[in-house]
Design a protein around this motif. Structure first.
Motif, PDB file in Angstrom:
ATOM      1  N   TYR A  73       0.829  -1.207   0.000  1.00 57.19           N
ATOM      2  CA  TYR A  73       0.000   0.000   0.000  1.00 57.19           C
ATOM      3  C   TYR A  73       0.864   1.258   0.000  1.00 57.19           C
ATOM      4  O   TYR A  73       0.494   2.270  -0.602  1.00 57.19           O
ATOM      5  N   PHE A  74       1.986   1.177   0.661  1.00 62.63           N
ATOM      6  CA  PHE A  74       2.989   2.234   0.601  1.00 62.63           C
ATOM      7  C   PHE A  74       3.431   2.444  -0.852  1.00 62.63           C
ATOM      8  O   PHE A  74       3.504   3.578  -1.350  1.00 62.63           O
ATOM      9  N   GLY A  75       3.687   1.327  -1.540  1.00 58.67           N
ATOM     10  CA  GLY A  75       4.120   1.393  -2.928  1.00 58.67           C
ATOM     11  C   GLY A  75       3.050   1.906  -3.870  1.00 58.67           C
ATOM     12  O   GLY A  75       3.348   2.638  -4.819  1.00 58.67           O
ATOM     13  N   ILE A  76       1.800   1.535  -3.621  1.00 53.51           N
ATOM     14  CA  ILE A  76       0.705   1.999  -4.485  1.00 53.51           C
ATOM     15  C   ILE A  76       0.617   3.524  -4.461  1.00 53.51           C
ATOM     16  O   ILE A  76       0.494   4.185  -5.502  1.00 53.51           O
ATOM     17  N   TYR A  93       3.612   4.925  -6.464  1.00 55.54           N
ATOM     18  CA  TYR A  93       3.506   4.734  -7.914  1.00 55.54           C
ATOM     19  C   TYR A  93       2.367   5.557  -8.516  1.00 55.54           C
ATOM     20  O   TYR A  93       2.492   6.075  -9.624  1.00 55.54           O
ATOM     21  N   ILE A  94       1.258   5.672  -7.801  1.00 54.82           N
ATOM     22  CA  ILE A  94       0.153   6.494  -8.313  1.00 54.82           C
ATOM     23  C   ILE A  94       0.603   7.939  -8.492  1.00 54.82           C
ATOM     24  O   ILE A  94       0.360   8.573  -9.535  1.00 54.82           O
ATOM     25  N   THR A  95       1.277   8.483  -7.486  1.00 56.50           N
ATOM     26  CA  THR A  95       1.775   9.854  -7.594  1.00 56.50           C
ATOM     27  C   THR A  95       2.771   9.989  -8.739  1.00 56.50           C
ATOM     28  O   THR A  95       2.711  10.949  -9.528  1.00 56.50           O
ATOM     29  N   SER A  96       3.688   9.053  -8.862  1.00 60.56           N
ATOM     30  CA  SER A  96       4.711   9.120  -9.910  1.00 60.56           C
ATOM     31  C   SER A  96       4.098   9.006 -11.298  1.00 60.56           C
ATOM     32  O   SER A  96       4.436   9.780 -12.207  1.00 60.56           O
ATOM     33  N   ILE A  97       3.188   8.054 -11.489  1.00 61.78           N
ATOM     34  CA  ILE A  97       2.593   7.827 -12.814  1.00 61.78           C
ATOM     35  C   ILE A  97       1.719   9.008 -13.238  1.00 61.78           C
ATOM     36  O   ILE A  97       1.808   9.500 -14.361  1.00 61.78           O
ATOM     37  N   GLY A 138      -3.859   8.691  -4.694  1.00 57.48           N
ATOM     38  CA  GLY A 138      -3.046   7.619  -4.119  1.00 57.48           C
ATOM     39  C   GLY A 138      -3.645   7.054  -2.848  1.00 57.48           C
ATOM     40  O   GLY A 138      -3.625   5.836  -2.621  1.00 57.48           O
ATOM     41  N   VAL A 139      -4.200   7.936  -2.018  1.00 58.59           N
ATOM     42  CA  VAL A 139      -4.827   7.494  -0.766  1.00 58.59           C
ATOM     43  C   VAL A 139      -6.043   6.617  -1.055  1.00 58.59           C
ATOM     44  O   VAL A 139      -6.202   5.526  -0.472  1.00 58.59           O
ATOM     45  N   VAL A 140      -6.903   7.063  -1.957  1.00 60.29           N
ATOM     46  CA  VAL A 140      -8.116   6.302  -2.291  1.00 60.29           C
ATOM     47  C   VAL A 140      -7.762   4.983  -2.972  1.00 60.29           C
ATOM     48  O   VAL A 140      -8.348   3.936  -2.663  1.00 60.29           O
ATOM     49  N   ALA A 141      -6.794   5.012  -3.886  1.00 60.46           N
ATOM     50  CA  ALA A 141      -6.394   3.787  -4.584  1.00 60.46           C
ATOM     51  C   ALA A 141      -5.846   2.759  -3.595  1.00 60.46           C
ATOM     52  O   ALA A 141      -6.162   1.563  -3.684  1.00 60.46           O
ATOM     53  N   ALA A 142      -5.028   3.214  -2.653  1.00 58.99           N
ATOM     54  CA  ALA A 142      -4.488   2.290  -1.654  1.00 58.99           C
ATOM     55  C   ALA A 142      -5.595   1.721  -0.774  1.00 58.99           C
ATOM     56  O   ALA A 142      -5.603   0.525  -0.461  1.00 58.99           O
ATOM     57  N   GLY A 154       2.983  -1.052 -18.675  1.00 59.42           N
ATOM     58  CA  GLY A 154       3.774  -0.097 -19.436  1.00 59.42           C
ATOM     59  C   GLY A 154       3.875   1.272 -18.799  1.00 59.42           C
ATOM     60  O   GLY A 154       4.138   2.257 -19.487  1.00 59.42           O
ATOM     61  N   LEU A 155       3.686   1.346 -17.473  1.00 64.33           N
ATOM     62  CA  LEU A 155       3.679   2.637 -16.797  1.00 64.33           C
ATOM     63  C   LEU A 155       4.666   2.724 -15.636  1.00 64.33           C
ATOM     64  O   LEU A 155       4.957   3.832 -15.166  1.00 64.33           O
ATOM     65  N   THR A 156       5.166   1.598 -15.168  1.00 65.29           N
ATOM     66  CA  THR A 156       5.927   1.600 -13.917  1.00 65.29           C
ATOM     67  C   THR A 156       7.440   1.689 -14.094  1.00 65.29           C
ATOM     68  O   THR A 156       8.164   1.791 -13.103  1.00 65.29           O
ATOM     69  N   GLY A 157       7.924   1.638 -15.326  1.00 69.37           N
ATOM     70  CA  GLY A 157       9.353   1.796 -15.554  1.00 69.37           C
ATOM     71  C   GLY A 157      10.189   0.571 -15.314  1.00 69.37           C
ATOM     72  O   GLY A 157      11.420   0.639 -15.364  1.00 69.37           O
ATOM     73  N   GLY A 158       9.571  -0.569 -15.042  1.00 68.88           N
ATOM     74  CA  GLY A 158      10.312  -1.811 -14.865  1.00 68.88           C
ATOM     75  C   GLY A 158      11.194  -1.799 -13.629  1.00 68.88           C
ATOM     76  O   GLY A 158      10.932  -1.075 -12.657  1.00 68.88           O
ATOM     77  N   PRO A 159      12.283  -2.581 -13.641  1.00 69.46           N
ATOM     78  CA  PRO A 159      13.157  -2.674 -12.452  1.00 69.46           C
ATOM     79  C   PRO A 159      13.779  -1.353 -12.042  1.00 69.46           C
ATOM     80  O   PRO A 159      14.080  -1.137 -10.876  1.00 69.46           O
TER      81      PRO A 159
END
Length: 326
Positions: free
Chosen positions: A81-84, A87-91, A107-111, A151-156
């Motif tokens: 949930y920390f990661g979601i 990533y939501i903010t970054s994307i 990001g808060v609602v998505a998590a 195709g949105l997260t930038g991979g590793p």
């Protein structure tokens, strides 16, 4: 009738006496928070950054405490949930051009939604079974981010270049500005934890933690409340994730691994379950003390592991346990 019994049964134990006893601690917390606001003036830029990061990890550790300390649910995948949130903010900011502050509520609602969706089918599991499933959630999340399936997260390598917030045309991207933003967010979460502890919802969480069978007998829908626990905790972790993306200007799968979930779990156990001061102390021990001994920072997990074993043997309730009666 049953619901009224549940909501009021703990009133004698958490009444005026407990409220009065909490006042010195509350004033101490306010004083420490106000002192923290002065740190950017007194400290070097490096320590201002550390202070900002501490606030973020304190928020996500407090979100872990909602699940583990308040409701007694073993969640070993809380970094998801920390990661979601991160990533939501970054994307949204990098791929869709959203102002970064607008991404925080998303990001808060998505998590929160993810927490509710993932927890709904598993809350009936107990103990180590639930633990294993949440570990699986964490592994799936990290793999999904690494494989960049959308195709949105930038991979590793993750995503880079997340801008700081802008308010009324003023760029708040400096470390001092982010420090203040993070500490204001921490103050909000501390206020939330205080009110949760005193609320009927918080008391119901404690009933489920200490005697779920009795709570169910009195009419509590434990499954619904457990889903609510996950959703609330995930929302707070999502807030921390959004702040994390702005603080570091980048996110990658390695920041939300199983090891990070274990760290959050250990912070609550070592500091003290359902104890806000304990969780803050545990966070400081994990993320601030290693900076004082930076030459030994690479050994922090080893030292923290040894400390956790010693504390669990000598003081299983944690360094700063919660007060009785809430």
């Amino acid at each position: 009738m049953n619901k009224q019994v549940i909501d009021t049964a703990s009133a004698p134990r958490a009444g005026k006496a407990a409220h009065g006893a909490a006042r010195p601690l509350a004033w101490l917390g306010i004083a420490l928070w106000l002192a923290g606001l002065l740190l950017p003036v007194a400290l070097s830029p490096a320590w201002v950054t550390i202070g900002g990061v501490f606030a973020i990890y304190a928020i996500v550790a407090l979100s872990q405490d909602i699940v583990l300390g308040r409701a007694g649910i073993y969640d070993m995948g809380h970094a998801v949930y920390f990661g979601i949130g991160a990533y939501i903010t970054s994307i949204l900011s990098l791929s869709f051009g959203w102002p970064v502050l607008w991404t925080i509520p998303v990001g808060v609602v998505a998590a929160a939604l993810l927490g509710a969706i993932l927890s709904a089918p598993i809350v009936k599991l107990r103990g180590d079974y639930l633990l294993v499933v949440t570990i699986g959630f964490n592994a799936i999340f990290v793999l999904a981010m690494k494989n960049d399936i959308f195709g949105l997260t930038g991979g590793p390598d993750g995503l880079f270049g997340v801008a700081g917030p802008t308010v009324l045309g003023h760029d708040l991207g400096s470390q001092s500005d982010l420090f203040y933003l993070n500490w204001v967010a921490l103050a909000f979460v501390l206020w939330l934890m205080r009110n949760l502890n005193r609320s009927a919802l918080g008391r119901t969480f404690r009933y489920i933690k200490y005697d779920e069978l009795a709570a169910t007998t009195l009419g509590v829908n434990s499954r619904r409340y457990k889903v609510a626990v996950f959703a609330l905790a995930a929302a707070v972790a999502g807030l921390a994730g959004s702040l994390f993306a702005m603080q570091l200007s980048a996110v990658s799968p390695g920041s939300f691994s199983f090891a990070d979930s274990v760290t959050l779990f250990a912070i609550v156990l070592v500091g003290g379950q359902a104890s806000v001061p304990g969780v803050l102390l545990g966070t400081a021990l994990m993320f601030v003390v290693p900076q004082v001994f930076s030459d030994l920072a690479q050994y922090r997990y080893f030292v923290f592991g040894i400390a956790m074993i010693v504390i669990m043997v000598l003081r299983p309730q944690g360094i700063w346990p919660a007060r009785k009666g809430g």
